[in-house]
Design a protein around this motif. Structure first.
Motif, PDB file in Angstrom:
ATOM      1  N   SER A 158       0.829  -1.210   0.000  1.00 33.82           N
ATOM      2  CA  SER A 158       0.000   0.000   0.000  1.00 33.82           C
ATOM      3  C   SER A 158       0.855   1.248   0.000  1.00 33.82           C
ATOM      4  O   SER A 158       0.482   2.279  -0.580  1.00 33.82           O
ATOM      5  N   ALA A 159       2.029   1.190   0.640  1.00 33.72           N
ATOM      6  CA  ALA A 159       2.949   2.320   0.596  1.00 33.72           C
ATOM      7  C   ALA A 159       3.532   2.490  -0.801  1.00 33.72           C
ATOM      8  O   ALA A 159       3.662   3.619  -1.299  1.00 33.72           O
ATOM      9  N   VAL A 160       3.869   1.385  -1.462  1.00 35.93           N
ATOM     10  CA  VAL A 160       4.406   1.462  -2.823  1.00 35.93           C
ATOM     11  C   VAL A 160       3.402   2.120  -3.759  1.00 35.93           C
ATOM     12  O   VAL A 160       3.761   2.989  -4.575  1.00 35.93           O
ATOM     13  N   VAL A 161       2.138   1.713  -3.672  1.00 36.09           N
ATOM     14  CA  VAL A 161       1.100   2.292  -4.532  1.00 36.09           C
ATOM     15  C   VAL A 161       1.089   3.813  -4.393  1.00 36.09           C
ATOM     16  O   VAL A 161       1.091   4.562  -5.389  1.00 36.09           O
ATOM     17  N   GLN A 162       1.106   4.296  -3.170  1.00 35.60           N
ATOM     18  CA  GLN A 162       0.981   5.739  -2.934  1.00 35.60           C
ATOM     19  C   GLN A 162       2.246   6.507  -3.328  1.00 35.60           C
ATOM     20  O   GLN A 162       2.162   7.610  -3.880  1.00 35.60           O
ATOM     21  N   ILE A 163       3.408   5.935  -3.053  1.00 34.89           N
ATOM     22  CA  ILE A 163       4.650   6.600  -3.455  1.00 34.89           C
ATOM     23  C   ILE A 163       4.718   6.690  -4.973  1.00 34.89           C
ATOM     24  O   ILE A 163       5.074   7.731  -5.538  1.00 34.89           O
ATOM     25  N   ALA A 164       4.371   5.593  -5.652  1.00 33.50           N
ATOM     26  CA  ALA A 164       4.410   5.590  -7.114  1.00 33.50           C
ATOM     27  C   ALA A 164       3.471   6.639  -7.705  1.00 33.50           C
ATOM     28  O   ALA A 164       3.829   7.350  -8.650  1.00 33.50           O
ATOM     29  N   LYS A 165       2.276   6.757  -7.154  1.00 35.99           N
ATOM     30  CA  LYS A 165       1.340   7.768  -7.648  1.00 35.99           C
ATOM     31  C   LYS A 165       1.870   9.176  -7.368  1.00 35.99           C
ATOM     32  O   LYS A 165       1.762  10.074  -8.219  1.00 35.99           O
ATOM     33  N   ALA A 166       2.446   9.378  -6.202  1.00 29.73           N
ATOM     34  CA  ALA A 166       2.983  10.700  -5.869  1.00 29.73           C
ATOM     35  C   ALA A 166       4.130  11.089  -6.788  1.00 29.73           C
ATOM     36  O   ALA A 166       4.375  12.283  -7.016  1.00 29.73           O
ATOM     37  N   LYS A 167       4.829  10.081  -7.336  1.00 29.14           N
ATOM     38  CA  LYS A 167       5.966  10.337  -8.220  1.00 29.14           C
ATOM     39  C   LYS A 167       5.588  10.283  -9.701  1.00 29.14           C
ATOM     40  O   LYS A 167       6.465  10.277 -10.569  1.00 29.14           O
ATOM     41  N   GLY A 168       4.282  10.250 -10.012  1.00 34.02           N
ATOM     42  CA  GLY A 168       3.841  10.362 -11.394  1.00 34.02           C
ATOM     43  C   GLY A 168       3.844   9.089 -12.198  1.00 34.02           C
ATOM     44  O   GLY A 168       4.019   9.124 -13.423  1.00 34.02           O
ATOM     45  N   MET A 169       3.616   7.963 -11.549  1.00 31.71           N
ATOM     46  CA  MET A 169       3.598   6.677 -12.249  1.00 31.71           C
ATOM     47  C   MET A 169       2.177   6.147 -12.373  1.00 31.71           C
ATOM     48  O   MET A 169       1.283   6.524 -11.617  1.00 31.71           O
ATOM     49  N   THR A 170       1.970   5.260 -13.344  1.00 32.34           N
ATOM     50  CA  THR A 170       0.721   4.515 -13.477  1.00 32.34           C
ATOM     51  C   THR A 170       0.850   3.245 -12.647  1.00 32.34           C
ATOM     52  O   THR A 170       1.862   2.540 -12.751  1.00 32.34           O
ATOM     53  N   VAL A 171      -0.150   2.962 -11.819  1.00 36.21           N
ATOM     54  CA  VAL A 171      -0.027   1.865 -10.858  1.00 36.21           C
ATOM     55  C   VAL A 171      -1.140   0.844 -11.036  1.00 36.21           C
ATOM     56  O   VAL A 171      -2.328   1.194 -11.097  1.00 36.21           O
ATOM     57  N   ILE A 172      -0.737  -0.430 -11.106  1.00 35.65           N
ATOM     58  CA  ILE A 172      -1.666  -1.554 -11.107  1.00 35.65           C
ATOM     59  C   ILE A 172      -1.377  -2.367  -9.849  1.00 35.65           C
ATOM     60  O   ILE A 172      -0.246  -2.801  -9.626  1.00 35.65           O
ATOM     61  N   GLY A 173      -2.380  -2.526  -9.025  1.00 33.98           N
ATOM     62  CA  GLY A 173      -2.211  -3.281  -7.791  1.00 33.98           C
ATOM     63  C   GLY A 173      -2.957  -4.594  -7.831  1.00 33.98           C
ATOM     64  O   GLY A 173      -3.971  -4.725  -8.515  1.00 33.98           O
ATOM     65  N   SER A 174      -2.462  -5.571  -7.100  1.00 35.21           N
ATOM     66  CA  SER A 174      -3.133  -6.856  -6.957  1.00 35.21           C
ATOM     67  C   SER A 174      -3.474  -7.065  -5.497  1.00 35.21           C
ATOM     68  O   SER A 174      -2.647  -6.818  -4.609  1.00 35.21           O
ATOM     69  N   ALA A 175      -4.711  -7.512  -5.239  1.00 30.48           N
ATOM     70  CA  ALA A 175      -5.161  -7.779  -3.873  1.00 30.48           C
ATOM     71  C   ALA A 175      -6.203  -8.893  -3.924  1.00 30.48           C
ATOM     72  O   ALA A 175      -6.725  -9.227  -4.993  1.00 30.48           O
ATOM     73  N   GLY A 176      -6.510  -9.440  -2.762  1.00 30.77           N
ATOM     74  CA  GLY A 176      -7.429 -10.572  -2.706  1.00 30.77           C
ATOM     75  C   GLY A 176      -8.787 -10.213  -2.143  1.00 30.77           C
ATOM     76  O   GLY A 176      -8.913  -9.911  -0.959  1.00 30.77           O
ATOM     77  N   GLY A 177      -9.816 -10.227  -2.991  1.00 35.83           N
ATOM     78  CA  GLY A 177     -11.182  -9.974  -2.551  1.00 35.83           C
ATOM     79  C   GLY A 177     -11.626  -8.547  -2.794  1.00 35.83           C
ATOM     80  O   GLY A 177     -10.809  -7.635  -2.872  1.00 35.83           O
TER      81      GLY A 177
END
Length: 328
Positions: A158-177
């Motif tokens: 969850s930290a990676v997702v937010q850091i990546a967005k703050a740095k201008g990246m497109t983010v695809i996350g995987s989670a269960g449910g």
């Protein structure tokens, strides 16, 4: 009487409650250069599973019959060390217990960043530092990259997702449910895959039709294989953890591993402690992201020292969203 959790026996596969024992752990008399700490918050993390095996690794294995260790935030009760006084809040590695006497060199006084103390076990501690340096240094991620993150509803993911967005990246996350996928969307992810809903290779193809530049791996197994299948040329993989294999009896197999050659994929393993000399840089940048609200935390809190093994075991059954903590 202070108490500490010990390793009663080494797990074979998935640990159980029988592998742990809560024992009295009287603290010794305070000597010069030492500090008596009463813990407030304990961290449990997937890497601890590896330390329960008697194998050579980047840190020594836990010893049977000895107290377990892990990140903790505590309050100084008494001090015979310069620079520490009663009431100070400190970060240290004598977790899995309620009190400890430690040398001052094993303690770090919490910096005044205007956040709750437990943040230094999460986004401003090992969790956030792992996400920050893994993404930006190990994977060399940069603005414009397409980033795939496994276990995106977990503490590091969850930290990676937010850091990546703050740095201008497109983010695809995987989670269960559905609930965890909704949480990852709330963090700003551009697309979210429910890995329980269908084959990962197909799902990632739909979420990232142009492929991925960066993969942040917390899981291994099928997630890593899917990332290999959809990596673009010169993709960079930060290998943080492989929780899918920690309790597995059989080795992981990869159908798409040969794409490493054709796509010139870089796979880099890393450890948080590699970056300790750069913590000043981390606190400055990540502290600003936290203060601005670009990086937020969500904790799963378990109450009571006696429930620490349950909190740890919950990491392997999806019991946590965000950081798993034990509050004393």
């Amino acid at each position: 009487m202070p108490r500490a959790w010990t390793l009663r026996s080494r797990p074979n596969g998935m640990p159980t409650a029988d592998n742990f024992e809560l024992r009295d752990a009287p603290v010794p008399r305070l000597e010069d250069g030492q500090v008596h700490v009463r813990n407030r918050w304990l961290s449990v993390d997937p890497y601890m599973r590896g330390r329960m095996n008697d194998v050579k690794s980047y840190v020594p294995p836990f010893q049977v019959g000895e107290p377990l260790e892990g990140g903790a935030v505590g309050e100084v009760v008494d001090s015979r060390a310069e620079g520490f006084a009663a009431g100070d809040l400190v970060l240290h590695m004598a977790g899995w217990r309620d009190e400890a006497v430690l040398p001052a060199t094993a303690l770090n006084k919490l910096p005044q960043l205007g956040v709750e103390p437990q943040a230094f076990l999460g986004n401003l501690g090992l969790t956030g530092g792992t996400a920050y340096f893994g993404l930006l240094d190990a994977a060399q991620a940069r603005q414009g990259d397409i980033v795939f993150v496994s276990a995106a509803a977990g503490a590091v993911g969850s930290a990676v997702v937010q850091i990546a967005k703050a740095k201008g990246m497109t983010v695809i996350g995987s989670a269960g449910g559905p609930a965890k996928c909704d949480f990852v969307r709330s963090l700003g992810a551009d697309a979210v895959i429910d890995y329980k809903a269908g084959p990962l290779v197909k799902s990632l193809a739909e979420a990232a039709p142009k492929g991925i530049d960066v993969y942040f791996d917390n899981v291994g197994g099928d997630h890593l294989d899917a990332a290999l299948a959809h990596a673009r040329k010169d993709a960079r993989f930060a290998i943080c953890g492989m929780i899918e294999g920690y309790n597995a009896a059989e080795p992981m197999c990869f159908r798409y591993i040969m794409r490493v050659i054709a796509m010139r994929i870089m796979l880099k393993g890393f450890i948080y402690t590699d970056y300790l000399p750069r913590m000043g840089e981390f606190f400055a940048d990540m502290g600003a992201l936290v203060a601005s609200g670009q990086v937020k935390s969500r904790d799963t809190v378990v109450g009571g020292l006696e429930n620490t093994p349950d909190a740890f075991l919950g990491l392997f059954t999806g019991a946590n969203t965000g950081k798993m903590l034990v509050k004393l």
